[in-house]
Motif scaffolding. Structure first.
Motif, PDB file in Angstrom:
ATOM      1  N   ASP A  36     -19.785  34.697  97.376  1.00 15.76           N
ATOM      2  CA  ASP A  36     -20.763  35.769  97.170  1.00 15.76           C
ATOM      3  C   ASP A  36     -20.171  36.934  96.376  1.00 15.76           C
ATOM      4  O   ASP A  36     -19.072  37.404  96.662  1.00 15.76           O
ATOM      5  N   GLY A  37     -20.930  37.385  95.390  1.00 14.69           N
ATOM      6  CA  GLY A  37     -20.566  38.586  94.647  1.00 14.69           C
ATOM      7  C   GLY A  37     -19.632  38.397  93.472  1.00 14.69           C
ATOM      8  O   GLY A  37     -19.383  39.348  92.727  1.00 14.69           O
ATOM      9  N   GLY A  39     -20.060  36.767  90.685  1.00 16.40           N
ATOM     10  CA  GLY A  39     -20.740  36.881  89.400  1.00 16.40           C
ATOM     11  C   GLY A  39     -20.804  38.303  88.879  1.00 16.40           C
ATOM     12  O   GLY A  39     -20.774  38.537  87.670  1.00 16.40           O
ATOM     13  N   GLU A  40     -20.859  39.267  89.796  1.00 14.83           N
ATOM     14  CA  GLU A  40     -20.910  40.675  89.409  1.00 14.83           C
ATOM     15  C   GLU A  40     -19.630  41.121  88.708  1.00 14.83           C
ATOM     16  O   GLU A  40     -19.638  42.103  87.966  1.00 14.83           O
ATOM     17  N   ASN A  41     -18.545  40.398  88.956  1.00 12.03           N
ATOM     18  CA  ASN A  41     -17.261  40.786  88.376  1.00 12.03           C
ATOM     19  C   ASN A  41     -16.757  39.823  87.308  1.00 12.03           C
ATOM     20  O   ASN A  41     -15.597  39.878  86.910  1.00 12.03           O
ATOM     21  N   ARG A  44     -14.877  41.250  84.251  1.00 14.49           N
ATOM     22  CA  ARG A  44     -14.977  42.650  84.704  1.00 14.49           C
ATOM     23  C   ARG A  44     -14.315  43.642  83.755  1.00 14.49           C
ATOM     24  O   ARG A  44     -14.900  44.670  83.407  1.00 14.49           O
ATOM     25  N   ARG A  47     -16.355  43.857  80.584  1.00 13.36           N
ATOM     26  CA  ARG A  47     -17.734  44.334  80.756  1.00 13.36           C
ATOM     27  C   ARG A  47     -17.831  45.815  81.070  1.00 13.36           C
ATOM     28  O   ARG A  47     -18.820  46.468  80.725  1.00 13.36           O
ATOM     29  N   TYR A  48     -16.808  46.349  81.768  1.00 17.43           N
ATOM     30  CA  TYR A  48     -16.876  47.737  82.239  1.00 17.43           C
ATOM     31  C   TYR A  48     -15.615  48.505  81.857  1.00 17.43           C
ATOM     32  O   TYR A  48     -14.523  47.947  81.810  1.00 17.43           O
ATOM     33  N   ASN A  61     -23.353  42.600  78.144  1.00 19.74           N
ATOM     34  CA  ASN A  61     -24.137  43.826  78.272  1.00 19.74           C
ATOM     35  C   ASN A  61     -25.192  43.941  77.176  1.00 19.74           C
ATOM     36  O   ASN A  61     -25.863  44.962  77.072  1.00 19.74           O
ATOM     37  N   LYS A  66     -29.654  38.253  77.999  1.00 16.02           N
ATOM     38  CA  LYS A  66     -29.743  38.419  79.454  1.00 16.02           C
ATOM     39  C   LYS A  66     -30.284  37.205  80.207  1.00 16.02           C
ATOM     40  O   LYS A  66     -29.970  37.020  81.371  1.00 16.02           O
ATOM     41  N   TYR A  93     -22.645  34.258  88.235  1.00 14.28           N
ATOM     42  CA  TYR A  93     -23.348  35.027  87.221  1.00 14.28           C
ATOM     43  C   TYR A  93     -24.660  34.344  86.825  1.00 14.28           C
ATOM     44  O   TYR A  93     -25.613  34.997  86.414  1.00 14.28           O
TER      45      TYR A  93
END
Length: 195
Positions: A36-37, A39-41, A44, A47-48, A61, A66, A93
């Motif tokens: 879990d989670g 895909g958000e990173n 990383r 992306r950020y 981004n 998308k 993701y």
């Protein structure tokens, strides 16, 4: 698990060679023990920025990509350490397919184990895909797992790709290794009883 048959999608282009698993999911996120989670990173540090704000120039981004569930990556994708978390991040993701001209072996297996299909193509076909996506972000690719073909719908060109027969069966039927054993339990019992 979601069954895989034929998929058509736009693509996220990542024309960077030698993308390693630390770039896919940085080591500082490896403390978690479930998927879990992740895909958000994914990617990383690309992306950020250091303040956690999206880097506008990074492809994930870019709103044009998308809805894409196919990642088109440069040669030697998934090199470096064998961390399965990299495949967790790709699957988390939402990618269903990664196309490249070469995959690190362990990463390729990790993708398959996480229901992401790694499609290895020729350098020429990969270049053509990048060119088509650059010319039109709405370019789609069709991946036909039963026929083991990938098609650039902008040009109509297709290539055949290889996959282990067992993993192909599992993807088409939506089975992980445990599901496969359970589904074949009766065959195992019958074989044991023949002794």
């Amino acid at each position: 698990m979601q069954k895989f048959n034929t998929l058509t999608s736009t693509c996220v282009p990542l024309p960077i060679e030698n993308v390693d698993t630390d770039q896919i999911i940085p080591a500082r996120f490896l403390k978690a023990t479930d998927k879990d989670g992740f895909g958000e990173n994914l990617f990383r540090d690309w992306r950020y920025d250091k303040e956690g704000k999206p880097v506008e120039s990074f492809v994930l981004n870019d709103s044009r990509y998308k809805d894409a569930v196919i990642l088109v990556a440069g040669r030697n994708f998934g090199s470096g350490s064998s961390r399965e978390h990299a495949a967790w991040a790709i699957a988390g993701y939402g990618f269903r397919v990664v196309i490249s001209s070469f995959f690190a072996d362990i990463h390729k297996q990790n993708e398959l184990n996480n229901f992401v299909l790694p499609v290895q193509v020729s350098e020429a076909f990969l270049r053509e895909l990048f060119d088509s996506i650059k010319a039109d972000a709405k370019t789609t690719v069709t991946v036909d797992l039963p026929q083991q073909t990938v098609t650039n719908n902008a040009t109509g060109h297709s290539e055949h790709f290889d996959i282990n027969a067992y993993k192909k069966h599992c993807l088409i039927e939506g089975l992980d290794d445990i599901d496969f054993l359970v589904a074949n339990q009766q065959k195992t019992v019958e074989w044991e009883n023949k002794k």
